[in-house]
Motif scaffolding. Structure first.
Motif, PDB file in Angstrom:
ATOM      1  N   SER A 153      56.269  77.152  48.112  1.00  0.00           N
ATOM      2  CA  SER A 153      56.323  78.393  48.886  1.00  0.00           C
ATOM      3  C   SER A 153      54.914  78.919  49.192  1.00  0.00           C
ATOM      4  CB  SER A 153      57.119  79.461  48.136  1.00  0.00           C
ATOM      5  OG  SER A 153      56.497  79.769  46.911  1.00  0.00           O
ATOM      6  N   ILE A 154      53.921  78.457  48.442  1.00  0.00           N
ATOM      7  CA  ILE A 154      52.536  78.866  48.673  1.00  0.00           C
ATOM      8  C   ILE A 154      51.829  77.872  49.582  1.00  0.00           C
ATOM      9  CG2 ILE A 154      50.301  79.257  47.561  1.00  0.00           C
ATOM     10  CD1 ILE A 154      51.934  80.356  45.154  1.00  0.00           C
ATOM     11  N   GLY A 155      52.050  76.579  49.343  1.00  0.00           N
ATOM     12  CA  GLY A 155      51.410  75.564  50.170  1.00  0.00           C
ATOM     13  C   GLY A 155      51.684  74.173  49.641  1.00  0.00           C
ATOM     14  N   LEU A 156      51.482  73.196  50.490  1.00  0.00           N
ATOM     15  CA  LEU A 156      51.712  71.800  50.141  1.00  0.00           C
ATOM     16  C   LEU A 156      50.777  71.376  49.006  1.00  0.00           C
ATOM     17  CD1 LEU A 156      53.306  69.264  50.923  1.00  0.00           C
ATOM     18  CD2 LEU A 156      51.427  68.678  52.456  1.00  0.00           C
ATOM     19  N   GLY A 157      51.351  70.881  47.917  1.00  0.00           N
ATOM     20  CA  GLY A 157      50.574  70.402  46.781  1.00  0.00           C
ATOM     21  C   GLY A 157      50.236  71.457  45.742  1.00  0.00           C
ATOM     22  N   VAL A 158      50.608  72.709  45.993  1.00  0.00           N
ATOM     23  CA  VAL A 158      50.294  73.787  45.047  1.00  0.00           C
ATOM     24  C   VAL A 158      51.281  73.732  43.878  1.00  0.00           C
ATOM     25  CG1 VAL A 158      50.123  76.286  44.721  1.00  0.00           C
ATOM     26  CG2 VAL A 158      49.313  75.241  46.853  1.00  0.00           C
ATOM     27  N   LYS A 159      50.743  73.901  42.677  1.00  0.00           N
ATOM     28  CA  LYS A 159      51.555  73.898  41.455  1.00  0.00           C
ATOM     29  C   LYS A 159      51.178  75.101  40.611  1.00  0.00           C
ATOM     30  CE  LYS A 159      51.670  68.858  41.203  1.00  0.00           C
ATOM     31  NZ  LYS A 159      51.294  67.695  40.390  1.00  0.00           N
ATOM     32  N   GLU A 160      52.029  75.395  39.622  1.00  0.00           N
ATOM     33  CA  GLU A 160      51.683  76.438  38.664  1.00  0.00           C
ATOM     34  C   GLU A 160      51.833  75.894  37.255  1.00  0.00           C
ATOM     35  OE1 GLU A 160      54.115  79.963  38.871  1.00  0.00           O
ATOM     36  OE2 GLU A 160      55.849  78.951  38.035  1.00  0.00           O
ATOM     37  N   ILE A 161      50.855  76.232  36.431  1.00  0.00           N
ATOM     38  CA  ILE A 161      50.922  75.959  35.000  1.00  0.00           C
ATOM     39  C   ILE A 161      51.649  77.141  34.379  1.00  0.00           C
ATOM     40  CG2 ILE A 161      49.572  75.760  32.874  1.00  0.00           C
ATOM     41  CD1 ILE A 161      47.328  74.514  34.623  1.00  0.00           C
ATOM     42  N   ARG A 162      52.599  76.845  33.516  1.00  0.00           N
ATOM     43  CA  ARG A 162      53.385  77.905  32.875  1.00  0.00           C
ATOM     44  C   ARG A 162      53.010  77.976  31.396  1.00  0.00           C
ATOM     45  NH1 ARG A 162      59.307  76.896  35.343  1.00  0.00           N
ATOM     46  NH2 ARG A 162      59.366  75.335  33.709  1.00  0.00           N
ATOM     47  N   VAL A 163      52.566  79.160  30.975  1.00  0.00           N
ATOM     48  CA  VAL A 163      52.126  79.393  29.604  1.00  0.00           C
ATOM     49  C   VAL A 163      52.942  80.545  29.034  1.00  0.00           C
ATOM     50  CG1 VAL A 163      50.176  80.117  28.170  1.00  0.00           C
ATOM     51  CG2 VAL A 163      49.778  78.596  30.110  1.00  0.00           C
ATOM     52  N   ARG A 164      53.427  80.360  27.822  1.00  0.00           N
ATOM     53  CA  ARG A 164      54.173  81.423  27.136  1.00  0.00           C
ATOM     54  C   ARG A 164      53.527  81.685  25.785  1.00  0.00           C
ATOM     55  NH1 ARG A 164      57.661  77.926  29.419  1.00  0.00           N
ATOM     56  NH2 ARG A 164      59.180  78.751  30.902  1.00  0.00           N
ATOM     57  N   ASP A 165      53.476  82.957  25.426  1.00  0.00           N
ATOM     58  CA  ASP A 165      53.075  83.317  24.064  1.00  0.00           C
ATOM     59  C   ASP A 165      53.794  84.601  23.683  1.00  0.00           C
ATOM     60  OD1 ASP A 165      51.606  85.484  25.054  1.00  0.00           O
ATOM     61  OD2 ASP A 165      49.738  84.897  24.103  1.00  0.00           O
ATOM     62  N   ASP A 166      53.468  85.156  22.535  1.00  0.00           N
ATOM     63  CA  ASP A 166      54.166  86.341  22.025  1.00  0.00           C
ATOM     64  C   ASP A 166      54.080  87.542  22.968  1.00  0.00           C
ATOM     65  OD1 ASP A 166      54.908  84.920  19.801  1.00  0.00           O
ATOM     66  OD2 ASP A 166      53.269  85.686  18.552  1.00  0.00           O
ATOM     67  N   SER A 167      53.035  87.607  23.778  1.00  0.00           N
ATOM     68  CA  SER A 167      52.859  88.766  24.658  1.00  0.00           C
ATOM     69  C   SER A 167      53.425  88.564  26.063  1.00  0.00           C
ATOM     70  CB  SER A 167      51.386  89.167  24.725  1.00  0.00           C
ATOM     71  OG  SER A 167      50.585  88.062  25.011  1.00  0.00           O
ATOM     72  N   GLY A 168      54.035  87.416  26.334  1.00  0.00           N
ATOM     73  CA  GLY A 168      54.678  87.240  27.631  1.00  0.00           C
ATOM     74  C   GLY A 168      54.481  85.870  28.244  1.00  0.00           C
ATOM     75  N   GLU A 169      54.737  85.832  29.550  1.00  0.00           N
ATOM     76  CA  GLU A 169      54.602  84.596  30.319  1.00  0.00           C
ATOM     77  C   GLU A 169      53.447  84.735  31.296  1.00  0.00           C
ATOM     78  OE1 GLU A 169      58.119  83.009  32.028  1.00  0.00           O
ATOM     79  OE2 GLU A 169      59.347  83.548  30.314  1.00  0.00           O
ATOM     80  N   PHE A 170      52.677  83.657  31.417  1.00  0.00           N
ATOM     81  CA  PHE A 170      51.481  83.663  32.244  1.00  0.00           C
ATOM     82  C   PHE A 170      51.501  82.433  33.145  1.00  0.00           C
ATOM     83  CE2 PHE A 170      50.821  85.910  28.369  1.00  0.00           C
ATOM     84  CZ  PHE A 170      50.199  87.079  28.782  1.00  0.00           C
ATOM     85  N   ARG A 171      50.869  82.570  34.313  1.00  0.00           N
ATOM     86  CA  ARG A 171      50.852  81.483  35.286  1.00  0.00           C
ATOM     87  C   ARG A 171      49.443  81.262  35.814  1.00  0.00           C
ATOM     88  NH1 ARG A 171      55.039  81.263  33.083  1.00  0.00           N
ATOM     89  NH2 ARG A 171      57.111  81.289  33.983  1.00  0.00           N
ATOM     90  N   VAL A 172      49.118  79.991  36.045  1.00  0.00           N
ATOM     91  CA  VAL A 172      47.883  79.603  36.721  1.00  0.00           C
ATOM     92  C   VAL A 172      48.314  78.788  37.932  1.00  0.00           C
ATOM     93  CG1 VAL A 172      45.726  78.297  36.546  1.00  0.00           C
ATOM     94  CG2 VAL A 172      46.605  79.533  34.543  1.00  0.00           C
ATOM     95  N   VAL A 173      48.074  79.326  39.116  1.00  0.00           N
ATOM     96  CA  VAL A 173      48.473  78.675  40.364  1.00  0.00           C
ATOM     97  C   VAL A 173      47.266  77.903  40.874  1.00  0.00           C
ATOM     98  CG1 VAL A 173      49.372  79.046  42.684  1.00  0.00           C
ATOM     99  CG2 VAL A 173      50.075  80.576  40.831  1.00  0.00           C
ATOM    100  N   TYR A 174      47.457  76.600  41.165  1.00  0.00           N
ATOM    101  CA  TYR A 174      46.314  75.758  41.513  1.00  0.00           C
ATOM    102  C   TYR A 174      46.687  74.670  42.507  1.00  0.00           C
ATOM    103  CZ  TYR A 174      48.273  72.144  38.503  1.00  0.00           C
ATOM    104  OH  TYR A 174      49.096  71.191  37.955  1.00  0.00           O
TER     105      TYR A 174
END
Length: 109
Positions: A46-67
């Protein structure tokens, strides 16, 4: 190892993660730099061809790195965010799209 280019305020976004989430995200990015897949990721077409997100979870929530790692020159980190709802916020998607479209502008310079 492939270099990382931080688009906009994406590095500041990563720095704002809690320590454990930041450490995990950094490790996952290092895997991408070495040509490997991160442990937990999904495509973000939905962002662009080849774009991915790293999904990280810890005690304080969910985090994403879009690359984007498909370009030969480097890995572009478009956006780093904390997810507060199940669906990624529209403003986060729009910001990542804007930074994705700026990649071609960078190459023309």
């Amino acid at each position: 190892m492939k270099a990382i280019t931080w688009m906009g305020g994406s590095k500041d976004g990563l720095i704002a993660f809690p320590a454990d989430a930041r450490r995990d995200a950094g490790y996952q990015l290092e895997l991408v730099q070495r040509g490997e897949q991160p442990c937990d990721w999904k495509p973000m077409s939905s962002i662009g061809l080849g774009v991915k997100e790293i999904r990280v979870r810890d005690d304080s929530g969910e985090f994403r790195v879009v690359y984007l790692a498909t370009r030969p020159e480097c890995i572009y980190v478009l956006h780093c965010l904390q997810k507060k709802t199940r669906k990624t916020a529209k403003r986060d998607v729009q910001l990542a799209r804007k930074r994705f479209s700026a990649i071609d502008d960078l190459e023309r310079r």
